[in-house]
Design a protein around this motif. Structure first.
Motif, PDB file in Angstrom:
ATOM      1  N   ALA A  54       0.953  -1.322  -0.037  1.00 31.08           N
ATOM      2  CA  ALA A  54       0.126   0.127  -0.045  1.00 31.08           C
ATOM      3  C   ALA A  54       0.836   1.280   0.199  1.00 31.08           C
ATOM      4  N   MET A  55       2.056   1.174   0.800  1.00 32.10           N
ATOM      5  CA  MET A  55       2.801   2.466   1.096  1.00 32.10           C
ATOM      6  C   MET A  55       3.797   2.740  -0.173  1.00 32.10           C
ATOM      7  N   GLY A  56       3.956   1.533  -0.757  1.00 27.34           N
ATOM      8  CA  GLY A  56       4.747   1.689  -1.982  1.00 27.34           C
ATOM      9  C   GLY A  56       3.981   2.527  -2.993  1.00 27.34           C
ATOM     10  N   LEU A  57       2.638   1.865  -3.414  1.00 31.58           N
ATOM     11  CA  LEU A  57       1.943   2.734  -4.098  1.00 31.58           C
ATOM     12  C   LEU A  57       1.527   4.101  -3.997  1.00 31.58           C
ATOM     13  N   ALA A  58       1.578   4.476  -2.693  1.00 25.54           N
ATOM     14  CA  ALA A  58       1.237   5.494  -2.228  1.00 25.54           C
ATOM     15  C   ALA A  58       2.488   6.579  -2.542  1.00 25.54           C
ATOM     16  N   THR A  59       3.737   5.950  -2.404  1.00 21.77           N
ATOM     17  CA  THR A  59       4.983   6.611  -2.951  1.00 21.77           C
ATOM     18  C   THR A  59       5.049   6.885  -4.435  1.00 21.77           C
ATOM     19  N   LEU A  60       4.527   6.009  -4.916  1.00 21.99           N
ATOM     20  CA  LEU A  60       4.660   6.144  -6.487  1.00 21.99           C
ATOM     21  C   LEU A  60       3.509   7.099  -6.972  1.00 21.99           C
ATOM     22  N   GLU A  61       2.113   7.085  -6.191  1.00 22.27           N
ATOM     23  CA  GLU A  61       1.223   7.993  -6.634  1.00 22.27           C
ATOM     24  C   GLU A  61       1.483   9.546  -6.125  1.00 22.27           C
ATOM     25  N   VAL A  62       2.368   9.566  -4.982  1.00 22.04           N
ATOM     26  CA  VAL A  62       2.541  10.910  -4.545  1.00 22.04           C
ATOM     27  C   VAL A  62       3.682  11.507  -5.613  1.00 22.04           C
ATOM     28  N   MET A  63       4.856  10.573  -6.054  1.00 19.37           N
ATOM     29  CA  MET A  63       5.472  10.991  -7.054  1.00 19.37           C
ATOM     30  C   MET A  63       4.795  11.430  -8.327  1.00 19.37           C
ATOM     31  N   GLN A  64       4.037  10.831  -8.729  1.00 20.87           N
ATOM     32  CA  GLN A  64       3.202  11.224 -10.065  1.00 20.87           C
ATOM     33  C   GLN A  64       2.585  12.657  -9.741  1.00 20.87           C
ATOM     34  N   ALA A  65       1.837  12.708  -8.671  1.00 24.85           N
ATOM     35  CA  ALA A  65       0.989  14.065  -8.474  1.00 24.85           C
ATOM     36  C   ALA A  65       2.016  15.119  -8.136  1.00 24.85           C
ATOM     37  N   VAL A  66       3.007  15.241  -7.676  1.00 21.63           N
ATOM     38  CA  VAL A  66       3.990  16.233  -7.414  1.00 21.63           C
ATOM     39  C   VAL A  66       4.543  16.695  -8.724  1.00 21.63           C
ATOM     40  N   GLN A  67       4.988  15.578  -9.302  1.00 24.03           N
ATOM     41  CA  GLN A  67       5.432  15.833 -10.860  1.00 24.03           C
ATOM     42  C   GLN A  67       4.346  16.755 -11.660  1.00 24.03           C
ATOM     43  N   ARG A  68       3.234  16.220 -11.391  1.00 20.50           N
ATOM     44  CA  ARG A  68       2.281  17.070 -12.312  1.00 20.50           C
ATOM     45  C   ARG A  68       2.030  18.268 -11.688  1.00 20.50           C
ATOM     46  N   THR A  69       2.062  18.496 -10.476  1.00 16.12           N
ATOM     47  CA  THR A  69       1.879  19.792  -9.942  1.00 16.12           C
ATOM     48  C   THR A  69       2.990  20.730 -10.205  1.00 16.12           C
ATOM     49  N   TRP A  70       4.156  20.164 -10.221  1.00 19.08           N
ATOM     50  CA  TRP A  70       5.404  21.194 -10.758  1.00 19.08           C
ATOM     51  C   TRP A  70       5.256  21.414 -12.132  1.00 19.08           C
TER      52      TRP A  70
ATOM     53  N   MET B 131      -1.219  16.106  -0.737  1.00 18.38           N
ATOM     54  CA  MET B 131      -0.002  15.199  -1.179  1.00 18.38           C
ATOM     55  C   MET B 131      -0.274  14.081   0.269  1.00 18.38           C
ATOM     56  N   PHE B 132      -0.356  14.419   1.380  1.00 19.13           N
ATOM     57  CA  PHE B 132      -0.328  13.540   2.468  1.00 19.13           C
ATOM     58  C   PHE B 132      -1.563  12.647   2.274  1.00 19.13           C
ATOM     59  N   ASP B 133      -2.770  13.306   1.639  1.00 20.73           N
ATOM     60  CA  ASP B 133      -3.834  12.519   1.733  1.00 20.73           C
ATOM     61  C   ASP B 133      -3.866  11.331   0.809  1.00 20.73           C
ATOM     62  N   ILE B 134      -2.975  11.472  -0.221  1.00 15.66           N
ATOM     63  CA  ILE B 134      -2.608  10.201  -1.001  1.00 15.66           C
ATOM     64  C   ILE B 134      -2.264   8.997  -0.380  1.00 15.66           C
ATOM     65  N   ALA B 135      -1.078   9.509   0.627  1.00 11.02           N
ATOM     66  CA  ALA B 135      -0.443   8.107   1.372  1.00 11.02           C
ATOM     67  C   ALA B 135      -1.769   7.755   2.738  1.00 11.02           C
TER      68      ALA B 135
ATOM     69  N   SER C 193      -3.062   6.538  -9.614  1.00 13.51           N
ATOM     70  CA  SER C 193      -4.612   6.822  -9.418  1.00 13.51           C
ATOM     71  C   SER C 193      -5.858   6.650 -10.505  1.00 13.51           C
ATOM     72  N   GLU C 194      -4.828   6.338 -11.990  1.00 15.21           N
ATOM     73  CA  GLU C 194      -5.943   5.926 -12.921  1.00 15.21           C
ATOM     74  C   GLU C 194      -6.044   4.404 -13.089  1.00 15.21           C
ATOM     75  N   THR C 195      -4.899   3.872 -12.530  1.00 17.74           N
ATOM     76  CA  THR C 195      -5.110   2.355 -12.642  1.00 17.74           C
ATOM     77  C   THR C 195      -5.941   1.775 -11.553  1.00 17.74           C
ATOM     78  N   PHE C 196      -5.811   2.353 -10.318  1.00 16.50           N
ATOM     79  CA  PHE C 196      -6.675   2.175  -9.022  1.00 16.50           C
ATOM     80  C   PHE C 196      -7.619   3.209  -8.668  1.00 16.50           C
ATOM     81  N   PRO C 197      -8.687   3.478  -9.512  1.00 24.67           N
ATOM     82  CA  PRO C 197      -9.664   4.726  -9.314  1.00 24.67           C
ATOM     83  C   PRO C 197     -10.534   4.521  -7.962  1.00 24.67           C
ATOM     84  N   THR C 198     -10.615   3.082  -7.724  1.00 23.00           N
ATOM     85  CA  THR C 198     -11.789   3.155  -6.639  1.00 23.00           C
ATOM     86  C   THR C 198     -11.165   2.237  -5.452  1.00 23.00           C
ATOM     87  N   LEU C 199     -12.086   2.260  -4.502  1.00 22.10           N
ATOM     88  CA  LEU C 199     -11.818   1.313  -3.222  1.00 22.10           C
ATOM     89  C   LEU C 199     -11.476  -0.150  -3.597  1.00 22.10           C
ATOM     90  N   ARG C 200     -12.676  -0.487  -4.657  1.00 22.85           N
ATOM     91  CA  ARG C 200     -12.597  -1.823  -5.166  1.00 22.85           C
ATOM     92  C   ARG C 200     -11.038  -2.215  -5.623  1.00 22.85           C
TER      93      ARG C 200
END
Length: 772
Positions: free
Chosen positions: A440-456, A475-479, A744-751
């Motif tokens: 879970a936290m590995g996926l969070a790390t990658l999602e944070v990376m992608q979101a921060v890159q988009r923001t910059w 950014m923290f909410d992703i994790a 975030s696009e690969t895993f867009p829902t809780l399911r």
């Protein structure tokens, strides 16, 4: 195992020899012949010089041995009418009342009355004191029982008496004194697996796990089929975080008895916290076949189902726990207290299984009082609470996804996430590796990376139903989102989103470092650092308030090497006599010279073994705003520098960005803004944001180090950055990260999130990951 009937102890073997079995026969003739031989050999307590009296006494004692307590009492009473001070009859009648059952207070009172009479007539017999202690202890009169056993030991010390007293000290949580008694007992008779097991448990409960393991192993040398020793050994290894050794010990216990409920329960709990939910479930189901009303197994079964997305089964099990109301005056179990929250949260999760994660927010949706009570672990007494709707049949449970059913690039994403998550594992006693949290936290790390890159790159993000530029909390909410779903048992909630009333009172994150004799192994590495800080603060305090006594205090502090050494120093000042609190200070970067409150260290106690040494962070509204202002300023700076970094390849910029990320998280750690999980959430943000800046963490967190405590005990953000960088071993990021699909696009829902956490990826271990 000290028997009420000591008179046949010498030649009555536990395994049942002929002399034992005959005591249990109910044939009158046999009773009489048995009594005859008992009388002839005077093998019962307080035998007299009169043969016929001895025969009558022996009959009554044999009746006790046969479980005929009322008949024995009548026999003794008849004799006492003739001879009121016949000690053996008084003693025997006391024993018979005790044997009848202490659940009836009248029996207990009569037994104690008779034994006290024996003591007044014959004060030098240790066995009478021991018998009285055996009746006092189940009545909860432990201190009286202890003084009786002490008297017995003074009269005639024995391995059994020391073990008996040690057990009572153990029950009273006086583990150090209990340890001494078990040690004495073993010196008198070294072959005592039970005493050795208890000796190990006195270590275990004081956090001395390695010593506990040695004792449990010693107990197993003495008794190879000792299930409780294997179970305790497994538990000690689990506490150390050694999954393989714990599994082996639990397995050995179950090989000896596959129906050992406690072992099944403990093994299941360990598997759950290791992230092996399927395996955990098997243990809980087996436990419930054997003990259908076992609340722990029932609760954990419900939790495991829900974590895997099997809501119907999960809620069915939770409801069974809810129906298990405690009886009047009975204390509710921790499972009973938690289960209503879990059921409500489970219903909420089920209703949102297929809603895009960007369109709702748990912190906003769950009622304030519900969150407040849940985070504080309070009984579920919430006024005007409106229950979450029941399960809707059109929303199906989460189905198992085969790893091979994912596209190759998603498989790659999962394998990379597993590796990144494992980099966050603490190598410290007390932290069991949890592969589900790693994923879970590995996926969070990658999602944070992608979101921060988009923001910059000036792209907006969609959060809570709105499209906007990402803020630091997003950014923290992703994790937070990933940490929450990895273990739904733990309320991972933003404290500043709690009801205003709860915040104004202050919300405490509390950690006991030492409570009484119990040492928290996880934080052992930090005791010295915190002690050093306390000594400095005491000097500052006395310098300001007691300049005359400063020299004396300074000399006394030089002798302080352990927390308990501070006790005498407390006496120097009337204010600190019963204890004191010290606040750490966190320097501001925004306003030079300004300091915020960090965490509070409290020491109270009057003697060694009675200390409370704890740390806590108090989340008040005012403190939160101060920290938020600091984090806001750093995030603004970070975003500006990140945008420049994307356009230029200046090395200096990358360095500045790295320091800003670590400084921002330094304040997050000191604020402790979440009810649970702050530590791993912040570390995944560090890793993800650094990856966005082109840097990859390649070093593991050193043994004994905890990142949150490093931040909390560092003198400032620069010091924390320096320490963190010393082990992170930052390298330029591998270009293959760029080709990974969007999390975030690969895993867009809780399911889809639950599916990916459930999937088995042992395949990742088999192939060398190109990225790593």
């Amino acid at each position: 195992d000290s028997s009420f009937l000591h008179f046949h102890e010498s030649d009555c073997d536990i395994r049942g020899t002929s002399s034992c079995e005959s005591v249990l026969s109910l044939n009158t003739e046999k009773i009489l012949s048995q009594a005859k031989s008992l009388a002839e050999q005077k093998r019962f307590p307080f035998a007299t010089d009169n043969d016929s009296t001895n025969e009558e006494l022996a009959i009554a004692y044999v009746l006790i041995g046969n479980g005929l307590y009322d008949e024995a009492i009548r026999q003794f009473s008849t004799m006492l009418q003739e001879e009121p001070e016949l000690v053996s009859a008084i003693y025997g009648r006391g024993i018979a009342y005790g044997k009848k059952g202490l659940h009836d207070v009248k029996n207990a009172e009569l037994a104690l009355f008779e034994l006290s009479r024996v003591i007044s007539l014959e004060p030098d017999h240790p066995e009478v004191f021991e018998q009285r202690a055996e009746i006092l202890s189940p009545l909860g009169r432990i201190s009286e029982a202890l003084s009786d056993l002490t008297k017995a030991i003074q009269l005639q010390p024995s391995a059994r008496l020391y073990r008996h007293r040690g057990t009572l000290y153990f029950i009273s949580e006086d583990y150090a004194t209990a340890h001494e008694d078990f040690q004495h007992s073993l010196e008198l008779n070294k072959n005592q697996p039970i005493a050795m097991l208890y000796k190990g448990l006195t270590f275990f409960h004081r956090g001395l796990l390695k010593e506990a393991i040695e004792s449990f192993k010693e107990a197993l040398k003495q008794k190879a089929d000792f299930i409780d020793a294997y179970k305790s050994l497994g538990q000690a290894y689990r506490e150390l975080g050694n999954f393989d050794a714990a599994t082996e010990s639990f397995q050995k216990a179950l090989l000896l008895n596959q129906n050992h409920v406690q072992t099944l329960q403990l093994k299941g709990m360990m598997l759950y916290h290791h992230g092996s939910l399927d395996e955990a479930l098997k243990n809980f189901k087996r436990c419930l076949q054997l003990e259908p009303y076992n609340e722990v197994c029932q609760y954990m079964k419900g939790l495991s189902h829900v974590a895997m997305g099997q809501f119907y089964e999960g809620i069915k099990a939770q409801t069974k726990v809810m129906l298990n109301d405690p009886l009047p005056g009975q204390k509710a179990s921790p499972e009973y207290l938690k289960v209503k929250y879990l059921r409500e949260y489970s219903r909420y999760l089920h209703a949102h299984l297929d809603t895009p994660l960007t369109e709702y927010n748990i912190d906003i949706d769950l009622p304030g009082n519900f969150k407040d009570h849940w985070a504080k672990n309070l009984p579920f007494l919430i006024e005007n609470y409106e229950e979450q709707p029941g399960l809707q049949p059109h929303i199906k449970d989460v189905l198992f996804q085969n790893f091979e059913s994912y596209k190759t690039d998603v498989q790659e994403l999962i394998c990379v996430a597993d590796h990144l998550g494992s980099m966050m594992q603490y190598e410290t006693p007390g932290f069991l590796p949890n592969k589900r949290i790693h994923r879970a936290m590995g996926l969070a790390t990658l999602e944070v990376m992608q979101a921060v890159q988009r923001t910059w790159a000036n792209s907006k993000v969609r959060m809570n139903g709105k499209t906007r530029l990402m803020q630091w909390r997003d950014m923290f909410d992703i994790a937070v989102k990933w940490r929450r779903i990895a273990d739904p048992d733990q309320p991972v909630l933003w404290l500043d989103q709690m009801p205003a009333r709860s915040l104004s009172r202050g919300f405490n994150n509390h950690i006991n470092l030492i409570r009484g004799q119990v040492i928290n192994m996880r934080y052992l590495e930090y005791f010295e650092k915190i002690l050093h800080f306390i000594k400095d603060r005491i000097l500052v305090y006395h310098g300001a308030n007691n300049p005359k006594g400063l020299l004396e205090v300074r000399e006394a502090l030089e002798k302080v090497h352990k927390v308990e050494d501070l006790l005498p120093i407390m006496k120097f000042n009337s204010k600190t006599r019963d204890g004191f609190t010290v606040n750490t200070k966190v320097p501001s970067l925004k306003d030079q010279g300004k300091e915020y409150d960090g965490f509070t260290i409290t020491i109270t106690g009057d003697k060694v073994g009675n200390i409370l040494f704890s740390v806590e962070t108090q989340t008040t509204e005012e403190r939160t705003q101060l920290y938020h202002a600091e984090i806001d300023a750093l995030y603004k700076d970070l975003t500006a520098k990140g945008k420049i970094l994307i356009l230029s390849a200046e090395l200096g910029e990358a360095d500045a960005v790295c320091n800003l990320i670590l400084s921002l998280v330094y304040y997050f750690y000191n604020l402790m803004p979440l009810s649970r999980g702050s530590s791993v959430i912040a570390y995944s943000v560090i890793m993800g944001a650094l990856m966005a800046s082109g840097k990859e963490v390649s070093g593991k967190i050193p043994k004994g180090k905890l990142v949150d405590f490093e931040a909390m005990t560092a003198p400032g953000s620069e010091a924390f950055s320096k320490i963190a960088r010393s082990w992170m071993n930052l390298k330029s990021i591998s270009p293959s990260y760029k080709s990974l699909p969007s999390v975030s696009e690969t895993f867009p829902t809780l399911r889809t999130m639950i599916e990916v956490l459930n999937t088995d990826s042992s395949y990742c271990l088999k192939k060398t990951i190109a990225v790593v």
